[in-house]
Design a protein around this motif. Structure first.
Motif, PDB file in Angstrom:
ATOM      1  N   ALA A 133     -18.879   6.873 -26.242  1.00  0.00           N
ATOM      2  CA  ALA A 133     -19.966   6.048 -26.106  1.00  0.00           C
ATOM      3  C   ALA A 133     -20.315   5.617 -27.565  1.00  0.00           C
ATOM      4  O   ALA A 133     -20.753   6.488 -28.182  1.00  0.00           O
ATOM      5  CB  ALA A 133     -21.315   6.278 -25.270  1.00  0.00           C
ATOM      6  N   VAL A 134     -19.810   4.386 -28.053  1.00  0.00           N
ATOM      7  CA  VAL A 134     -20.019   4.054 -29.416  1.00  0.00           C
ATOM      8  C   VAL A 134     -21.040   3.237 -29.426  1.00  0.00           C
ATOM      9  O   VAL A 134     -21.164   2.063 -28.903  1.00  0.00           O
ATOM     10  CB  VAL A 134     -18.608   3.306 -29.770  1.00  0.00           C
ATOM     11  CG1 VAL A 134     -18.680   3.104 -31.351  1.00  0.00           C
ATOM     12  CG2 VAL A 134     -17.651   4.354 -29.366  1.00  0.00           C
ATOM     13  N   GLU A 135     -22.203   3.580 -30.382  1.00  0.00           N
ATOM     14  CA  GLU A 135     -23.334   2.857 -30.718  1.00  0.00           C
ATOM     15  C   GLU A 135     -22.840   1.307 -31.403  1.00  0.00           C
ATOM     16  O   GLU A 135     -22.103   1.520 -32.323  1.00  0.00           O
ATOM     17  CB  GLU A 135     -24.385   3.289 -31.665  1.00  0.00           C
ATOM     18  CG  GLU A 135     -24.996   4.659 -30.812  1.00  0.00           C
ATOM     19  CD  GLU A 135     -26.118   5.417 -31.398  1.00  0.00           C
ATOM     20  OE1 GLU A 135     -26.773   4.563 -32.378  1.00  0.00           O
ATOM     21  OE2 GLU A 135     -26.161   6.533 -31.280  1.00  0.00           O
ATOM     22  N   ALA A 147     -18.482  -4.041 -39.134  1.00  0.00           N
ATOM     23  CA  ALA A 147     -17.783  -2.931 -40.013  1.00  0.00           C
ATOM     24  C   ALA A 147     -18.008  -1.495 -39.627  1.00  0.00           C
ATOM     25  O   ALA A 147     -17.067  -0.622 -39.315  1.00  0.00           O
ATOM     26  CB  ALA A 147     -18.283  -3.048 -41.201  1.00  0.00           C
ATOM     27  N   PRO A 148     -19.382  -1.056 -39.096  1.00  0.00           N
ATOM     28  CA  PRO A 148     -19.214   0.296 -38.886  1.00  0.00           C
ATOM     29  C   PRO A 148     -18.617   0.779 -37.510  1.00  0.00           C
ATOM     30  O   PRO A 148     -18.043   1.924 -37.351  1.00  0.00           O
ATOM     31  CB  PRO A 148     -20.851   0.473 -38.523  1.00  0.00           C
ATOM     32  CG  PRO A 148     -21.580  -0.667 -38.706  1.00  0.00           C
ATOM     33  CD  PRO A 148     -20.676  -1.801 -39.102  1.00  0.00           C
ATOM     34  N   VAL A 149     -18.619  -0.109 -36.458  1.00  0.00           N
ATOM     35  CA  VAL A 149     -17.968   0.083 -35.382  1.00  0.00           C
ATOM     36  C   VAL A 149     -16.364   0.061 -35.559  1.00  0.00           C
ATOM     37  O   VAL A 149     -15.500   0.885 -34.802  1.00  0.00           O
ATOM     38  CB  VAL A 149     -18.415  -0.839 -34.176  1.00  0.00           C
ATOM     39  CG1 VAL A 149     -17.351  -0.481 -32.909  1.00  0.00           C
ATOM     40  CG2 VAL A 149     -19.852  -0.685 -33.770  1.00  0.00           C
ATOM     41  N   ALA A 150     -15.889  -0.934 -36.235  1.00  0.00           N
ATOM     42  CA  ALA A 150     -14.584  -1.240 -36.621  1.00  0.00           C
ATOM     43  C   ALA A 150     -13.813   0.353 -37.326  1.00  0.00           C
ATOM     44  O   ALA A 150     -12.793   0.609 -37.152  1.00  0.00           O
ATOM     45  CB  ALA A 150     -14.157  -2.345 -37.302  1.00  0.00           C
ATOM     46  N   ALA A 151     -14.864   0.790 -38.144  1.00  0.00           N
ATOM     47  CA  ALA A 151     -14.264   1.856 -39.080  1.00  0.00           C
ATOM     48  C   ALA A 151     -14.063   3.111 -38.160  1.00  0.00           C
ATOM     49  O   ALA A 151     -13.513   4.183 -38.311  1.00  0.00           O
ATOM     50  CB  ALA A 151     -15.460   1.907 -40.074  1.00  0.00           C
ATOM     51  N   ARG A 152     -14.662   3.091 -36.699  1.00  0.00           N
ATOM     52  CA  ARG A 152     -14.523   4.194 -35.891  1.00  0.00           C
ATOM     53  C   ARG A 152     -13.420   4.227 -34.981  1.00  0.00           C
ATOM     54  O   ARG A 152     -12.828   5.221 -34.220  1.00  0.00           O
ATOM     55  CB  ARG A 152     -15.678   4.429 -34.978  1.00  0.00           C
ATOM     56  CG  ARG A 152     -17.151   4.725 -35.721  1.00  0.00           C
ATOM     57  CD  ARG A 152     -17.111   5.769 -36.791  1.00  0.00           C
ATOM     58  NE  ARG A 152     -17.046   7.137 -35.717  1.00  0.00           N
ATOM     59  CZ  ARG A 152     -16.467   8.166 -36.270  1.00  0.00           C
ATOM     60  NH1 ARG A 152     -16.253   8.587 -37.511  1.00  0.00           N
ATOM     61  NH2 ARG A 152     -16.731   9.110 -35.252  1.00  0.00           N
ATOM     62  N   VAL A 153     -12.692   2.931 -34.867  1.00  0.00           N
ATOM     63  CA  VAL A 153     -11.492   3.024 -33.947  1.00  0.00           C
ATOM     64  C   VAL A 153     -10.428   3.859 -34.149  1.00  0.00           C
ATOM     65  O   VAL A 153     -10.031   4.560 -33.218  1.00  0.00           O
ATOM     66  CB  VAL A 153     -10.971   1.515 -33.878  1.00  0.00           C
ATOM     67  CG1 VAL A 153      -9.790   1.344 -33.124  1.00  0.00           C
ATOM     68  CG2 VAL A 153     -11.907   0.540 -33.324  1.00  0.00           C
ATOM     69  N   ASP A 154      -9.787   4.100 -35.258  1.00  0.00           N
ATOM     70  CA  ASP A 154      -8.675   5.150 -35.511  1.00  0.00           C
ATOM     71  C   ASP A 154      -9.140   6.406 -35.072  1.00  0.00           C
ATOM     72  O   ASP A 154      -8.424   7.363 -34.616  1.00  0.00           O
ATOM     73  CB  ASP A 154      -8.204   4.733 -37.095  1.00  0.00           C
ATOM     74  CG  ASP A 154      -7.449   3.645 -37.032  1.00  0.00           C
ATOM     75  OD1 ASP A 154      -6.799   2.999 -36.273  1.00  0.00           O
ATOM     76  OD2 ASP A 154      -7.327   3.150 -38.309  1.00  0.00           O
ATOM     77  N   ALA A 155     -10.508   6.742 -35.399  1.00  0.00           N
ATOM     78  CA  ALA A 155     -10.764   8.144 -35.291  1.00  0.00           C
ATOM     79  C   ALA A 155     -11.067   8.387 -33.788  1.00  0.00           C
ATOM     80  O   ALA A 155     -10.498   9.320 -33.308  1.00  0.00           O
ATOM     81  CB  ALA A 155     -12.291   8.539 -35.828  1.00  0.00           C
ATOM     82  N   LEU A 156     -11.318   7.351 -32.971  1.00  0.00           N
ATOM     83  CA  LEU A 156     -11.409   7.286 -31.485  1.00  0.00           C
ATOM     84  C   LEU A 156     -10.119   7.496 -30.953  1.00  0.00           C
ATOM     85  O   LEU A 156      -9.981   8.149 -29.984  1.00  0.00           O
ATOM     86  CB  LEU A 156     -12.206   6.104 -30.762  1.00  0.00           C
ATOM     87  CG  LEU A 156     -13.862   6.165 -31.266  1.00  0.00           C
ATOM     88  CD1 LEU A 156     -14.320   4.492 -30.965  1.00  0.00           C
ATOM     89  CD2 LEU A 156     -14.300   6.889 -30.109  1.00  0.00           C
ATOM     90  N   VAL A 157      -9.246   6.665 -31.206  1.00  0.00           N
ATOM     91  CA  VAL A 157      -7.800   6.753 -30.946  1.00  0.00           C
ATOM     92  C   VAL A 157      -7.288   8.337 -30.896  1.00  0.00           C
ATOM     93  O   VAL A 157      -6.715   8.782 -30.054  1.00  0.00           O
ATOM     94  CB  VAL A 157      -6.997   5.808 -31.722  1.00  0.00           C
ATOM     95  CG1 VAL A 157      -5.464   6.024 -31.410  1.00  0.00           C
ATOM     96  CG2 VAL A 157      -7.295   4.314 -31.280  1.00  0.00           C
ATOM     97  N   ARG A 158      -7.364   8.993 -31.964  1.00  0.00           N
ATOM     98  CA  ARG A 158      -7.065  10.029 -32.467  1.00  0.00           C
ATOM     99  C   ARG A 158      -7.654  10.995 -31.198  1.00  0.00           C
ATOM    100  O   ARG A 158      -6.967  12.072 -30.684  1.00  0.00           O
ATOM    101  CB  ARG A 158      -7.417  10.680 -33.830  1.00  0.00           C
ATOM    102  CG  ARG A 158      -6.438  10.121 -34.959  1.00  0.00           C
ATOM    103  CD  ARG A 158      -6.155  10.575 -36.288  1.00  0.00           C
ATOM    104  NE  ARG A 158      -7.792  10.612 -36.844  1.00  0.00           N
ATOM    105  CZ  ARG A 158      -8.105   9.604 -37.593  1.00  0.00           C
ATOM    106  NH1 ARG A 158      -7.304   8.384 -37.598  1.00  0.00           N
ATOM    107  NH2 ARG A 158      -9.375   9.395 -38.014  1.00  0.00           N
ATOM    108  N   ALA A 159      -9.107  10.939 -31.232  1.00  0.00           N
ATOM    109  CA  ALA A 159      -9.672  11.777 -30.499  1.00  0.00           C
ATOM    110  C   ALA A 159      -9.439  11.723 -28.848  1.00  0.00           C
ATOM    111  O   ALA A 159      -9.034  12.776 -28.063  1.00  0.00           O
ATOM    112  CB  ALA A 159     -11.234  11.447 -30.302  1.00  0.00           C
TER     113      ALA A 159
END
Length: 174
Positions: A133-135, A147-159
């Motif tokens: 769940a991404v705030e 920007a803060p949500v887009a910055a998390r996409v690659d880390a979420l993909v890896r997770a």
């Protein structure tokens, strides 16, 4: 693919409501990466608007269902990711209570909680369920993530990829 190994990755949200599209952005990125780093055979990448009946249909008979969705929180911390698990022998019991003073909920009128409860009552829960769940910061009409949500996409993909690898390894040992 047997039920224990069947894997479904579901990106929930509306790509036309800015940060609500984070789940779809993650599944799109996973789709792009499969050319270089394939997911296990039979893994399903799906998107959903968050309707509990559609979620239930997508994850029915899955050994692992990974869901990525936008969330509301008070106070908000755009880009913060909450990882929640259900039935995950690799993680132990589900994540504990959130830090005091915070609360998160799906960004949809009916959400994952209702889908999980409906699945439980009907005996159609996936064997393991992992929810990211991404705030979000912006749910207004329009395309593109903040920007803060887009910055998390690659880390979420890896997770998500790591969850899939761990699940396959666990099932192969069992």
């Amino acid at each position: 693919m047997t039920g224990a190994l069947r894997i479904v990755i579901i990106g929930v949200g509306n790509e036309f409501r800015h940060d609500d599209g984070v789940g779809r952005a993650v599944t799109a990125r996973l789709e792009e990466r499969t050319a270089v780093r394939p997911l296990p055979p039979g893994t399903v990448l799906a998107t959903c608007d968050g309707d509990p009946a559609r979620l239930l249909a997508l994850w029915e008979n899955a050994g692992l269902a990974v869901v990525v969705d936008a969330a509301h929180a008070e106070p908000p911390h755009p880009g913060r990711v909450h990882r929640l698990t259900l039935g995950d022998p690799l993680d132990g019991p589900p994540d504990g209570p959130r830090p005091e003073g915070t609360a998160t909920a799906s960004s949809h009128a009916l959400g994952l909680g209702e889908a999980v409860e409906l699945s439980r009552v009907l005996g159609r829960l996936p064997r393991r369920l992992v929810v990211y769940a991404v705030e979000g910061a912006d749910r207004s009409l329009g395309r593109g993530l903040s920007a803060p949500v887009a910055a998390r996409v690659d880390a979420l993909v890896r997770a998500v990829e790591e969850d899939v690898v761990r699940h396959v390894a666990y099932e192969e040992r069992s």
